[in-house]
Each structure stands twice: as structure tokens, then as C-alpha cells.
Design a protein around this motif. Structure first.
Motif, PDB file in Angstrom:
ATOM      1  N   PRO A 161      18.818  29.413  15.981  1.00 14.67           N
ATOM      2  CA  PRO A 161      19.315  30.018  17.220  1.00 14.67           C
ATOM      3  C   PRO A 161      20.107  29.051  18.099  1.00 14.67           C
ATOM      4  N   ASP A 162      19.818  27.755  18.024  1.00 12.33           N
ATOM      5  CA  ASP A 162      20.551  26.785  18.844  1.00 12.33           C
ATOM      6  C   ASP A 162      22.009  26.654  18.408  1.00 12.33           C
ATOM      7  N   LEU A 163      22.295  27.014  17.168  1.00  9.31           N
ATOM      8  CA  LEU A 163      23.659  26.899  16.641  1.00  9.31           C
ATOM      9  C   LEU A 163      24.382  28.244  16.639  1.00  9.31           C
ATOM     10  N   LEU A 164      23.751  29.266  17.220  1.00 12.57           N
ATOM     11  CA  LEU A 164      24.299  30.616  17.122  1.00 12.57           C
ATOM     12  C   LEU A 164      25.720  30.719  17.661  1.00 12.57           C
ATOM     13  N   GLY A 165      25.972  30.124  18.834  1.00 14.80           N
ATOM     14  CA  GLY A 165      27.288  30.232  19.450  1.00 14.80           C
ATOM     15  C   GLY A 165      28.384  29.683  18.555  1.00 14.80           C
ATOM     16  N   ALA A 166      28.185  28.474  18.045  1.00 14.50           N
ATOM     17  CA  ALA A 166      29.200  27.845  17.198  1.00 14.50           C
ATOM     18  C   ALA A 166      29.380  28.619  15.897  1.00 14.50           C
ATOM     19  N   ILE A 167      28.286  29.089  15.308  1.00 15.33           N
ATOM     20  CA  ILE A 167      28.368  29.834  14.046  1.00 15.33           C
ATOM     21  C   ILE A 167      29.102  31.149  14.238  1.00 15.33           C
ATOM     22  N   ALA A 168      28.779  31.866  15.319  1.00 13.08           N
ATOM     23  CA  ALA A 168      29.428  33.153  15.571  1.00 13.08           C
ATOM     24  C   ALA A 168      30.915  32.983  15.847  1.00 13.08           C
ATOM     25  N   VAL A 169      31.277  31.999  16.660  1.00 11.47           N
ATOM     26  CA  VAL A 169      32.688  31.758  16.957  1.00 11.47           C
ATOM     27  C   VAL A 169      33.441  31.388  15.687  1.00 11.47           C
ATOM     28  N   ALA A 170      32.835  30.529  14.852  1.00 15.78           N
ATOM     29  CA  ALA A 170      33.483  30.145  13.597  1.00 15.78           C
ATOM     30  C   ALA A 170      33.650  31.351  12.681  1.00 15.78           C
ATOM     31  N   ALA A 171      32.600  32.173  12.567  1.00 14.02           N
ATOM     32  CA  ALA A 171      32.654  33.327  11.661  1.00 14.02           C
ATOM     33  C   ALA A 171      33.751  34.298  12.076  1.00 14.02           C
ATOM     34  N   TYR A 172      33.793  34.643  13.357  1.00 15.22           N
ATOM     35  CA  TYR A 172      34.788  35.621  13.795  1.00 15.22           C
ATOM     36  C   TYR A 172      36.190  35.025  13.862  1.00 15.22           C
ATOM     37  N   SER A 173      36.287  33.740  14.119  1.00  8.74           N
ATOM     38  CA  SER A 173      37.610  33.096  14.137  1.00  8.74           C
ATOM     39  C   SER A 173      38.231  33.113  12.744  1.00  8.74           C
ATOM     40  N   TYR A 174      37.425  32.768  11.738  1.00  7.31           N
ATOM     41  CA  TYR A 174      37.965  32.755  10.375  1.00  7.31           C
ATOM     42  C   TYR A 174      38.221  34.162   9.861  1.00  7.31           C
TER      43      TYR A 174
END
Length: 376
Positions: A161-174
Motif C-alpha cells: 500500500p505504501d507504493l500504491l501511488g507510484a504503481i498506479a501512476v506508472a500503470a496508467y501512464s504506460y
């Protein structure tokens, strides 16, 4: 003077830190991509705005008692929002192309190789100073390679959960950059003659087959990978509502009002995790880099599997459709069609590409279930 100092201290301007200003610029960047470039606007816009809100000093949007805090707790912590999104996506998905050509499941599976390759890449990053990814962190990062935002959010909320923001932004950006990232990889791995291959028309798929398919997928998931049942189950439920033809009102709600409402709150909740202390780390750069690698590997392995199938079938399959094995629906299929038309103006691959594309959605959900079962 005391009153003026008190007034100044009550403003956000007196409490802004450099990190918060940087993250607000990131938020404006996401808004720019959504509004001007039209990259995944339905999610990048609420995510960007959520990033602005969560980095306003004193406002307390993301703190206990704040609006974004409750949205996150109710929808992301519980995993409800990604599951509702999956139900809506299922209600909008047509499995006809996959049912007509079941071999496309192999392409959806092959494109998930990027997930597991990136898992080892994330662990290897621990050899560099500044990186301390656990196996759970690495698993959550790797799912970016599936190019499936709801799955990435669901798995990250469970494992990291601590990495959720970065993971979500990366997923939707790509996902938004599919038309830019995929074509060079597709062209590098295929010849012009392969890109010109025309595929035969798909057979007609009956209503009975369309109804049985989601039930069969759910049954197999329950038997062999129950950890993936939440995602696959909601996806199949949404698809069954669409195909059975007796609950059109429910299907239309799942496709429109419900998924739109959940998308708003999901984006804001993800944006609430884009705080300066959580996002401005060296690990975020690692996540963004690994996400790009995962996506590229997934695209490449899908194309290579399609090349193999093409040769075994005597040239009946255009290798380009393998790139649609990533679950960016329907953008990846449209990119395949566009590249195919560039090679041959009479080569329409959209319906053929939709087979591996929807198979990729199932593949990413299954991959998430495997990771949950192994490291959850």
C-alpha cells in the motif's frame, strides 16, 4: 503584529514545503496529460486533482477525518473500487473474438511474461543503494507489466500500500502511452511480409456460447486459482449481465453510471497517495523504470509467441496481434490494427486483435492471483 502572524500562520502559504510544491507540479502534469494530450483522461484527471488536494498544507484531505482518507479506506483498503471497475469492464467486454479463436489465450498468457520477468528485476534492484524492495513490493511493481490499472491497484493495496501511488501512476501512464511504446517494438520484431499477413474472417459466435463462457471461466478459476476469484469473478459477473440479455438495466448501469462514479472516487483515492514523502523517493524512479521494462517485455513476448504460432499455422496468423496480449483494452487492439493498415491498407486486424486483448485482461487477473497466492 501578533494577529498578522497568526493570520499568516493559518494560511497554506506559510506551511508549503519544497516536496509539496514538486508534487503539485506532478499533479498539474497529470492534468495536462489528461486534458491537453487526452492520455487516459478518465483516471489521470481525478488522480492529478487528488494529488493537488493531498499536498495542500493544513487542509487535511488525506489525514484521518479528511474526505480522501475515507474514500481511500472505503474503496481501496477494502479492494472494493478495483473489483467494481472489473465488473463494469466485464459488462463492456465482448468475448466473441476469443471464443471464435481460443488459441488467442496463448497470446494473452505470453504477454504476462513481462510481469514475472520484472518481479526478478525488482529484486535485483536491491543490489543498488537506496532500494529496499521486499518480495511483496516486487510483486506489486511487476503487475504494471499487465497494463491493467484496476489489477495493479488491487494487488498494490494488498501487498504494498505504501507504493500504491507510484504503481498506479506508472500503470496508467504506460497504458496511455501504448500508441507510442508498442509500434517500435512490434516493427522491430516483425518483417514487412509478416505485418502484411491477412487473417481469415472469424466464425459466428452464438448467444449460448457467450453465456456459457464467463461461467466456464469462473468455474475453472475457482478450481485451479481461487486467489484470483475476486477479480475474475466480478469480471465474469459483469460479462454475464451483458450477454444473458435479461438484465439490460443492470448491465447498462454497470457500463455507465456505476463505473463512472467508481472511477471518480478511485482516481481521487489514488491521488491521495501522491504525497511528497511517499512519492519523492529513489524507489519511485525504480518503479517507473521497471514499469516501462515490464510493459516492453510483455509486448515483445506477445509478438514472439504470435510469430511462433504464425509459423506453426503456415502463415495464417499475423504476428502483430500478439502485442494486443497486454490488457490495455481496446487501445492495444487499435494500435495493432493501425500498424497492420500501415503495412497493408486492406488488412483489418481489429477483431482478431480483440481476442488476445480480452485474453490479456484474464491473464493479468490470473497473474495477480498467482502472486497473491505465492507471496500474499
Amino acid at each position: 503584529m501578533d494577529k498578522l502572524l497568526l493570520l499568516w500562520d493559518s494560511t497554506a502559504l506559510a506551511h508549503f514545503e519544497v516536496g509539496q510544491l514538486i508534487m503539485m507540479l506532478v499533479g498539474f502534469g497529470l492534468l495536462y496529460l489528461a486534458i491537453v494530450k487526452k492520455f487516459e483522461p478518465l483516471l489521470l484527471l481525478p488522480i492529478g486533482f487528488g494529488a493537488l488536494l493531498t499536498n495542500i498544507p493544513i487542509a487535511g484531505f488525506s489525514e484521518a477525518g479528511g474526505l480522501l482518507h475515507y474514500i481511500y479506506k472505503i474503496g481501496i483498503d477494502t479492494g472494493v473500487f478495483p473489483l467494481l471497475i472489473f465488473m463494469g469492464v466485464g459488462a463492456m467486454t465482448d468475448f466473441s473474438a476469443l471464443i471464435a479463436n481460443p488459441r488467442m489465450l496463448l497470446l494473452g498468457a505470453a504477454a504476462q511474461f513481462g510481469i514475472f520477468a520484472t518481479l526478478f528485476g525488482a529484486i535485483a534492484l536491491n543490489l543498488l543503494p537506496g532500494f529496499e524492495f521486499t518480495l511483496k513490493d516486487a510483486s506489486a511493481i511487476a503487475i504494471i507489466g499487465g497494463a491493467d490499472g484496476p489489477t495493479a491497484i488491487f494487488l498494490a493495496s494488498r501487498l504494498a500500500p505504501d507504493l500504491l501511488g507510484a504503481i498506479a501512476v506508472a500503470a496508467y501512464s504506460y497504458m496511455a502511452l501504448v500508441p507510442i511504446i508498442q509500434p517500435p517494438i512490434m516493427k522491430a520484431l516483425t518483417t514487412k511480409a509478416e505485418r502484411e499477413i491477412k487473417m481469415g474472417q472469424l466464425r459466428f459466435v452464438s448467444k449460448r456460447e457467450k453465456i456459457i463462457f464467463p461461467l466456464a471461466v469462473l468455474f475453472l478459476t475457482i478450481l485451479f486459482l481461487p486467489a484470483a476469484t475476486p477479480l475474475v469473478g466480478m469480471f465474469c459477473f459483469g460479462n454475464l449481465m451483458k450477454e444473458c440479455g435479461v438484465v439490460d438495466r443492470l448491465s447498462n448501469t454497470a457500463q455507465n453510471e456505476l463505473i463512472n462514479t467508481v472511477t471518480i472516487f478511485l482516481g481521487l483515492a489514488v491521488g491521495s497517495k501522491l504525497s511528497a514523502e511517499a512519492f519523492l523517493t529513489v524507489e519511485t524512479l525504480g518503479i517507473l523504470g521497471l514499469g516501462a521494462i515490464a510493459f516492453a517485455i510483455g509486448t515483445a513476448t506477445g509478438v514472439l509467441m504470435a510469430k511462433l504460432m504464425s509459423r506453426l499455422s503456415g502463415g495464417a496468423i499475423n504476428p502483430l496481434i500478439g502485442a494486443a496480449g497486454v490488457s490495455a483494452v481496446p487501445m492495444a487492439a487499435r494500435v495493432v490494427n493501425k500498424v497492420g493498415l500501415e503495412a497493408n491498407p486492406h488488412n483489418f486486424l481489429l477483431m482478431h486483435a480483440m481476442g488476445p486483448n480480452v485474453a490479456g485482461v484474464l491473464g493479468s487477473a490470473v497473474a495477480a492471483g498467482i502472486l497473491l497466492a505465492l507471496v500474499g
